[in-house]
Design an enzyme around this catalytic site. Structure first.
Site, short mmCIF file in Angstrom:
data_model
loop_
_atom_site.label_atom_id
_atom_site.label_comp_id
_atom_site.label_asym_id
_atom_site.label_seq_id
_atom_site.Cartn_x
_atom_site.Cartn_y
_atom_site.Cartn_z
N MET A 22 0.84 -1.19 0.00
CA MET A 22 0.00 0.00 0.00
C MET A 22 0.88 1.24 0.00
O MET A 22 1.87 1.31 0.72
CB MET A 22 -0.90 0.03 1.23
CG MET A 22 -1.77 1.28 1.35
SD MET A 22 -2.89 1.24 2.76
CE MET A 22 -1.76 1.59 4.10
N ASN A 23 0.51 2.25 -0.85
CA ASN A 23 1.13 3.57 -0.70
C ASN A 23 0.07 4.66 -0.69
O ASN A 23 -0.79 4.66 0.18
CB ASN A 23 2.29 3.80 -1.68
CG ASN A 23 1.96 3.69 -3.14
OD1 ASN A 23 1.77 2.59 -3.67
ND2 ASN A 23 1.94 4.80 -3.86
N ASP A 24 0.06 5.60 -1.63
CA ASP A 24 -0.71 6.84 -1.51
C ASP A 24 -2.19 6.63 -1.15
O ASP A 24 -2.87 5.79 -1.74
CB ASP A 24 -0.70 7.60 -2.84
CG ASP A 24 0.69 7.93 -3.32
OD1 ASP A 24 1.66 7.61 -2.64
OD2 ASP A 24 0.79 8.52 -4.42
N GLU A 205 3.81 16.02 -7.42
CA GLU A 205 2.71 15.06 -7.50
C GLU A 205 1.78 15.21 -6.30
O GLU A 205 2.02 15.99 -5.39
CB GLU A 205 3.24 13.63 -7.61
CG GLU A 205 4.15 13.18 -6.50
CD GLU A 205 4.74 11.79 -6.76
OE1 GLU A 205 4.52 11.24 -7.86
OE2 GLU A 205 5.42 11.26 -5.87
N TRP A 296 9.89 7.06 0.08
CA TRP A 296 10.23 6.30 -1.12
C TRP A 296 11.69 5.84 -1.14
O TRP A 296 12.04 4.94 -1.90
CB TRP A 296 9.93 7.12 -2.37
CG TRP A 296 8.50 7.03 -2.81
CD1 TRP A 296 7.60 8.04 -2.86
CD2 TRP A 296 7.81 5.85 -3.23
NE1 TRP A 296 6.37 7.58 -3.30
CE2 TRP A 296 6.48 6.24 -3.54
CE3 TRP A 296 8.17 4.52 -3.39
CZ2 TRP A 296 5.52 5.32 -3.99
CZ3 TRP A 296 7.21 3.61 -3.83
CH2 TRP A 296 5.91 4.02 -4.12
#
Length: 508
Positions: A22-24, A205, A296
């Site tokens: 899982m990230n953003d 981003e 990251w």
């Protein structure tokens, strides 16, 4: 501190994926009594891969129910980050005159065997059943590839003054704004970013945009301001790794104008692990946000246990007028406080402590929250260890009228990307005044700190791997003297069921 064989435990207070990577956070929206939290998800591995949209809902921001995957890669590409809104008046014509949910996402299509050869476009999906099932819009993309590579992460919001929808898009080193009346047809409005804030080799981003009232504003000062949040990814020219900056200014539905100097870089969080911040839409009366609690530089190489990644605790965002201009402040959502019901403990006030003296507080369990207020004499240095062990410290260094912050962290696991970047010793800004309040939240895998001065605040969010979390608060005076004024710890029983990680009707 060696983490080569470390197996992380599930956090008790933080949202985690049922399995995989899982990230953003994506698509945060409140609808019919539920907080929806989508997230960038790779269900088939514990490292980043073809991006899906995972999906969870909660009624209280603490207990999360995982739902089936909302979006999966198809012939158009992978499903990158985006946002969600409620189409209350059915301006899209997709909901038969009733309210419905829309998610906006970036379609990421790789064009050759080179993963850096890609194009990105903006797409829409919708749900007529409270987010339980999703259909892609038949005429996707709503914004085709523009002719440059990095064109992603749509944040959509309603701008009441102009009675239209606005989309903020990350486009290279800028944020581009688009407008629409019906959420499907979009027109370019303006660009912001060149010459403002931090720029690295990585494109901007994960934008967010919202308006907030200004606390502490006096007569003649502005009563509200707009906040633009921007993520900066990890690159070789950026030793800090990924981080989140923000701008405060004016937005008229077309253009964003920065109130601060173009050279100012305002960090939303001074820690290493607070990224891709997104706020919930459709939450009247307050602005709630959450971030991916990782960096990251080492995220793909951190310890894992069949799942990898967590979200920060939900935070309520406010704006405060300070001597350094209007700044963003945060407090942990009240729902998180309500989840702490066990083992309250008061920290006894202390007289002035000199060099070498320290206060050690131990409680039965320290998954939870603590608060400590103390005064430093000018020239003093105080070190705080807020979890068991010596692998992470918060250092307070008092000047004549303010306190500078530093944090240190140790840890290696035998993987170069982790060993080269996880350990750190960084400055974390300063706060005004010599009386400070430190609030911290501990959980398996994380430590979240809010430091408040007279008018200013700093947030420091850190991944924190320790074998056991047993209550430990160690305050050491390294130079000068300090006085402990008040404090308390409220912890949570370890035995609380992991219902927030229950999976219902999931398909992988």
């Amino acid at each position: 501190m060696t983490l080569a064989n470390f197996v992380p435990q599930r956090p008790q207070l933080h949202m985690t994926p049922p399995m995989g990577w899982m990230n953003d956070p994506n698509g945060l929206v409140y609808f019919e009594g539920e907080y929806h939290l989508f997230y960038q998800y790779h269900p088939f591995d514990t490292v980043w891969g073809p991006m899906h949209w995972g999906h969870a809902v909660s009624k209280d921001l603490c207990r999360w129910q995982h739902l089936p995957i909302a979006l999966a890669p198809d012939e158009q590409g992978a499903c990158f980050s985006g946002s969600a809104v409620v189409d209350e008046l059915d301006v899209t014509g997709l909901f038969g005159g009733k309210p419905g949910l829309l998610v906006f996402y970036t379609c990421h299509k790789v064009l050759s065997s080179d993963p850096e050869d890609y194009e990105q476009s903006q797409c829409v999906a919708y749900s007529c059943d409270r987010g339980r099932t999703w259909q892609r819009f038949a005429h996707n993309p709503i914004l085709p590839p523009p002719g440059f590579k990095d064109f992603r992460d749509p944040k959509v919001l309603w701008h009441s003054a102009t009675q239209r929808w606005v989309m903020a898009l990350a486009c290279g080193q800028e944020i581009h704004f688009y407008t629409s009346k019906n959420l499907l047809d979009w027109q370019f409005a303006s660009a912001f970013g060149e010459g403002h804030g931090a720029h690295t080799q990585h494109p901007w981003e994960c934008p967010d945009l919202f308006e907030l009232p200004v606390e502490g504003a006096r007569n003649g000062q502005v009563s509200s301001r707009w906040v633009l949040i921007v993520g900066i990814g990890a690159t070789p020219d950026n030793a800090f790794g990924s981080f989140t900056q923000y701008f405060v200014g004016e937005f008229d539905g077309q253009c964003f104008i920065n109130d601060h100097s173009p050279h100012d870089v305002m960090m939303m969080d001074e820690g290493r692990d607070f990224y891709a911040v997104q706020s919930w839409s459709n939450t009247p009366g307050r602005r709630l946000a959450v971030a991916w609690l990782n960096n990251w530089q080492y995220a793909n190489h951190a310890p894992e246990a069949g799942w990898r990644g967590m979200m920060s605790l939900p935070r309520e965002l406010t704006l405060r007028a300070t001597s350094r201009g209007i700044q963003l402040c945060q407090r942990i959502a009240s729902e998180c406080h309500e989840a702490l019901t066990a083992y309250p403990q008061t920290i006894v006030p202390q007289e002035w402590l000199g060099v070498g003296q320290h206060v050690l507080l131990a409680s039965q369990q320290a998954i939870g929250r603590g608060v400590l207020t103390f005064t430093l004499m000018p020239g003093s240095r105080v070190a705080l260890s807020l979890q068991q062990g010596d692998h992470q410290w918060l250092i307070l260094e008092a000047g004549d009228e303010d306190v500078a912050l530093r944090y240190t962290r140790q840890g290696v696991n035998g993987q170069a990307a982790f060993d080269n970047h996880f350990a750190c010793d960084h400055a974390a800004g300063s706060i005004d005044g010599l009386t400070v309040t430190v609030e911290w939240w501990c959980d398996h895998g994380s430590l979240e700190i809010l430091v408040n001065g007279d008018t200013q605040q700093r947030a420091i969010t850190q991944v924190s791997f320790i074998s056991q979390i047993k209550g430990s608060l160690d305050v050491k005076v390294l130079e000068g003297s300090a006085r402990l004024l008040e404090g308390n710890v409220v912890s949570r029983k370890e035995a609380v069921a992991q219902e927030k990680n229950a999976v219902t009707s999931c398909t992988y």
